[in-house]
Scaffold this active site. Structure first.
Site, PDB file in Angstrom:
ATOM      1  N   ASN A   1       0.868  -1.183   0.000  1.00  0.00           N
ATOM      2  CA  ASN A   1       0.000   0.000   0.000  1.00  0.00           C
ATOM      3  C   ASN A   1       0.902   1.230   0.000  1.00  0.00           C
ATOM      4  O   ASN A   1       1.500   1.568   1.026  1.00  0.00           O
ATOM      5  CB  ASN A   1      -0.913  -0.016   1.231  1.00  0.00           C
ATOM      6  CG  ASN A   1      -1.855   1.183   1.271  1.00  0.00           C
ATOM      7  OD1 ASN A   1      -1.819   2.063   0.418  1.00  0.00           O
ATOM      8  ND2 ASN A   1      -2.697   1.218   2.288  1.00  0.00           N
TER       9      ASN A   1
ATOM     10  N   ARG B   1      -2.987  -2.294  -3.019  1.00  0.00           N
ATOM     11  CA  ARG B   1      -4.178  -1.526  -2.683  1.00  0.00           C
ATOM     12  C   ARG B   1      -4.162  -0.237  -3.494  1.00  0.00           C
ATOM     13  O   ARG B   1      -3.201   0.518  -3.479  1.00  0.00           O
ATOM     14  CB  ARG B   1      -4.201  -1.207  -1.194  1.00  0.00           C
ATOM     15  CG  ARG B   1      -5.443  -0.420  -0.762  1.00  0.00           C
ATOM     16  CD  ARG B   1      -5.075   0.939  -0.248  1.00  0.00           C
ATOM     17  NE  ARG B   1      -6.244   1.676   0.214  1.00  0.00           N
ATOM     18  CZ  ARG B   1      -6.182   2.816   0.884  1.00  0.00           C
ATOM     19  NH1 ARG B   1      -5.014   3.338   1.190  1.00  0.00           N
ATOM     20  NH2 ARG B   1      -7.286   3.453   1.238  1.00  0.00           N
TER      21      ARG B   1
ATOM     22  N   HIS C   1     -13.043   2.909   0.904  1.00  0.00           N
ATOM     23  CA  HIS C   1     -13.088   1.872   1.956  1.00  0.00           C
ATOM     24  C   HIS C   1     -13.843   0.625   1.492  1.00  0.00           C
ATOM     25  O   HIS C   1     -14.341  -0.144   2.302  1.00  0.00           O
ATOM     26  CB  HIS C   1     -13.759   2.394   3.247  1.00  0.00           C
ATOM     27  CG  HIS C   1     -13.016   3.499   3.916  1.00  0.00           C
ATOM     28  ND1 HIS C   1     -13.663   4.595   4.465  1.00  0.00           N
ATOM     29  CD2 HIS C   1     -11.694   3.697   4.136  1.00  0.00           C
ATOM     30  CE1 HIS C   1     -12.762   5.418   4.986  1.00  0.00           C
ATOM     31  NE2 HIS C   1     -11.565   4.891   4.801  1.00  0.00           N
TER      32      HIS C   1
ATOM     33  N   GLY D   1     -12.409   5.669  11.313  1.00  0.00           N
ATOM     34  CA  GLY D   1     -11.013   5.849  11.689  1.00  0.00           C
ATOM     35  C   GLY D   1     -10.619   7.273  11.380  1.00  0.00           C
ATOM     36  O   GLY D   1     -11.456   8.182  11.430  1.00  0.00           O
TER      37      GLY D   1
ATOM     38  N   ARG E   1     -10.507  15.730   8.243  1.00  0.00           N
ATOM     39  CA  ARG E   1     -11.366  16.151   7.138  1.00  0.00           C
ATOM     40  C   ARG E   1     -12.705  16.638   7.675  1.00  0.00           C
ATOM     41  O   ARG E   1     -13.280  16.047   8.597  1.00  0.00           O
ATOM     42  CB  ARG E   1     -11.594  15.007   6.158  1.00  0.00           C
ATOM     43  CG  ARG E   1     -10.333  14.486   5.503  1.00  0.00           C
ATOM     44  CD  ARG E   1     -10.629  13.278   4.623  1.00  0.00           C
ATOM     45  NE  ARG E   1      -9.414  12.510   4.383  1.00  0.00           N
ATOM     46  CZ  ARG E   1      -9.398  11.191   4.200  1.00  0.00           C
ATOM     47  NH1 ARG E   1     -10.518  10.488   4.230  1.00  0.00           N
ATOM     48  NH2 ARG E   1      -8.251  10.569   3.990  1.00  0.00           N
TER      49      ARG E   1
ATOM     50  N   MET F   1      -9.189   9.864  18.386  1.00  0.00           N
ATOM     51  CA  MET F   1     -10.368   9.722  19.231  1.00  0.00           C
ATOM     52  C   MET F   1     -10.009   9.305  20.650  1.00  0.00           C
ATOM     53  O   MET F   1     -10.683   9.698  21.610  1.00  0.00           O
ATOM     54  CB  MET F   1     -11.332   8.705  18.604  1.00  0.00           C
ATOM     55  CG  MET F   1     -12.664   8.597  19.331  1.00  0.00           C
ATOM     56  SD  MET F   1     -13.632  10.138  19.360  1.00  0.00           S
ATOM     57  CE  MET F   1     -14.258  10.185  17.669  1.00  0.00           C
TER      58      MET F   1
ATOM     59  N   GLU G   1     -14.119  -0.103  16.125  1.00  0.00           N
ATOM     60  CA  GLU G   1     -13.830  -1.330  16.870  1.00  0.00           C
ATOM     61  C   GLU G   1     -13.460  -1.078  18.320  1.00  0.00           C
ATOM     62  O   GLU G   1     -13.619  -1.967  19.161  1.00  0.00           O
ATOM     63  CB  GLU G   1     -12.676  -2.078  16.185  1.00  0.00           C
ATOM     64  CG  GLU G   1     -13.007  -2.592  14.796  1.00  0.00           C
ATOM     65  CD  GLU G   1     -11.772  -3.103  14.064  1.00  0.00           C
ATOM     66  OE1 GLU G   1     -10.836  -3.584  14.749  1.00  0.00           O
ATOM     67  OE2 GLU G   1     -11.733  -3.003  12.829  1.00  0.00           O
TER      68      GLU G   1
ATOM     69  N   GLU H   1      -8.396  -5.395   5.819  1.00  0.00           N
ATOM     70  CA  GLU H   1      -8.285  -5.060   4.402  1.00  0.00           C
ATOM     71  C   GLU H   1      -7.132  -5.798   3.735  1.00  0.00           C
ATOM     72  O   GLU H   1      -7.211  -6.169   2.559  1.00  0.00           O
ATOM     73  CB  GLU H   1      -8.128  -3.551   4.249  1.00  0.00           C
ATOM     74  CG  GLU H   1      -9.367  -2.778   4.700  1.00  0.00           C
ATOM     75  CD  GLU H   1      -9.160  -1.282   4.715  1.00  0.00           C
ATOM     76  OE1 GLU H   1      -9.428  -0.644   3.688  1.00  0.00           O
ATOM     77  OE2 GLU H   1      -8.720  -0.756   5.755  1.00  0.00           O
TER      78      GLU H   1
END
Length: 392
Positions: free
Chosen positions: A8, A80, A169, A199, A230, A273, A323, A375
């Site tokens: 990735n 990816r 996603h 996330g 964002r 978070m 999660e 992923e």
């Protein structure tokens, strides 16, 4: 057992995972960062932690360093790719034409697709005799109907400029939907689900009978939910208003809504978070406001996603926040009183682990699950389909 090397690439980074596609076991993983600068570094996190300073390293140099310190029978390479435009509706084997098409979608993902092309070219040089497969974030959402993906602009903006909602996603939404179906003991094709990948980047998806019918991200990953840095949805006239009022350039406003907004912009503290939850518990009012806004906007989008479904068989939380943040899940569900979810606080605080992901009570009118995403495993298994020894 053959292993898949999953890559990735960002413009100055390269994340890798060496994985067994059959049992999902990760053999090695790590990250190269700040590539092309004097501070470039390669971190291998598994099987043992190693760090190497590689000043001014290219993506190819980083691969050389990584491959000299990991072992395994690599039989395929999976990449990816953020944006496939309308060219790709599924994963494909890499050839020169595929690379050209990925590059041609760079206007839609200028920070991502050029880096993906660099990564593909570097990896093809290292593994010239192996199959390389590209897996697109956007491909899963190509099943959306026009009413969901078109913007109410002059139609020529779509036909000539390819302006439409693409969504992102996709590998995560697809994976957790399948895992949720297993947990529920039902065929995915019989279920209507709303998945939430939460996330630093966040999006929702309405999944009907295994297919994406709507999603919150749009032409770019900026649209939709409040995210780490964002803004998510804002008035389309915001850019012009701020350029006139503040003297900022269009590029500066665009950078602000992508990199200085969201949780970071609201709180003035962090885009993480976990940090915000700790600060809010200690009385930091803007951290608490950021969490509240994040959850309220998420609840609004969940109800919006329901327009594409006949019913909601389950709400699925995934991603780093989805999660691991009990407070986000509880607060979001509290804003969905129309659906009357009944949260089991004990299960929610344990992230649903004692109950196969379930965080609502047994008699709750709507089921909510926590399903960890993977992923890299999706990419590895997609790649394995193109490896003769694994596909047979």
């Amino acid at each position: 057992m053959g292993l898949i090397f999953v890559v990735n690439c960002g413009s100055s980074s390269l994340k890798f995972t060496l994985i067994n596609p059959e049992d999902g076991k990760t053999v090695a993983n790590g990250l190269a960062e700040r590539l092309g600068t004097p501070e470039a570094v390669v971190n291998i996190r598994q099987p043992v932690r190693l760090e190497f300073q590689v000043p001014n390293a290219t993506h190819g140099d980083a691969l050389d360093k990584i491959l000299s310190h990991i072992d395994g029978d690599i039989v395929g390479v999976g990449h990816r790719i953020v944006h496939g435009g309308e060219y790709f509706t599924e994963s494909v084997l890499v050839d020169d034409k595929v690379v050209e098409l990925i590059g041609s979608a760079s206007d839609l993902a200028p920070l991502h697709n050029p880096a993906h092309v660099m990564g593909i070219e570097a990896a093809r040089k290292k593994f010239p005799d192996l199959p390389h497969v590209v897996v697109f974030d956007t491909a899963f959402h190509q099943s959306m109907p026009k009413r969901a993906y078109l913007y109410a602009l002059p139609y020529a903006m779509y036909t000539n400029e390819k302006v439409r909602k693409y969504g992102f996603h996709g590998t995560s939404h697809r994976y957790v939907a399948g895992e949720a179906a297993k947990l529920m003991g039902k065929p995915l094709e019989d279920l209507h689900l709303i998945t939430m990948h939460l996330g630093n980047g966040s999006s929702t998806c309405a999944i009907r009978e295994g297919k994406s019918y709507d999603t919150s991200m749009g032409l770019t990953p900026l649209e939709g939910l409040i995210m780490g840095t964002r803004s998510g949805d804002v008035d389309a006239n915001l850019h012009e208003y701020l350029t006139r009022r503040t003297g900022c350039t269009l590029s500066e406003v665009t950078a602000m809504v992508n990199r200085e907004s969201g949780l970071l912009g609201i709180s003035g503290l962090s885009n993480d978070m976990r940090t915000l939850a700790e600060a809010a518990a200690s009385g930091h009012q803007r951290a608490a406001l950021a969490i509240d806004m994040f959850c309220f906007r998420l609840a609004k989008h969940i109800l919006g996603m329901s327009a594409s479904l006949d019913r909601i068989d389950a709400l699925i939380f995934t991603g780093g926040i989805g999660e691991n943040s009990a407070i986000v899940r509880e607060k979001t569900l509290s804003y969905l009183s129309l659906l009357r979810p009944q949260v089991d606080s004990e299960l929610n605080n344990q992230h649903g682990r004692p109950a196969n992901g379930r965080i609502t009570t047994g008699d709750s009118p709507v089921l909510a699950l926590v399903v960890p995403t993977n992923e890299e495993l999706v990419i590895a298994r997609e790649t394995a389909r193109f490896v003769p020894a694994l596909a047979s």
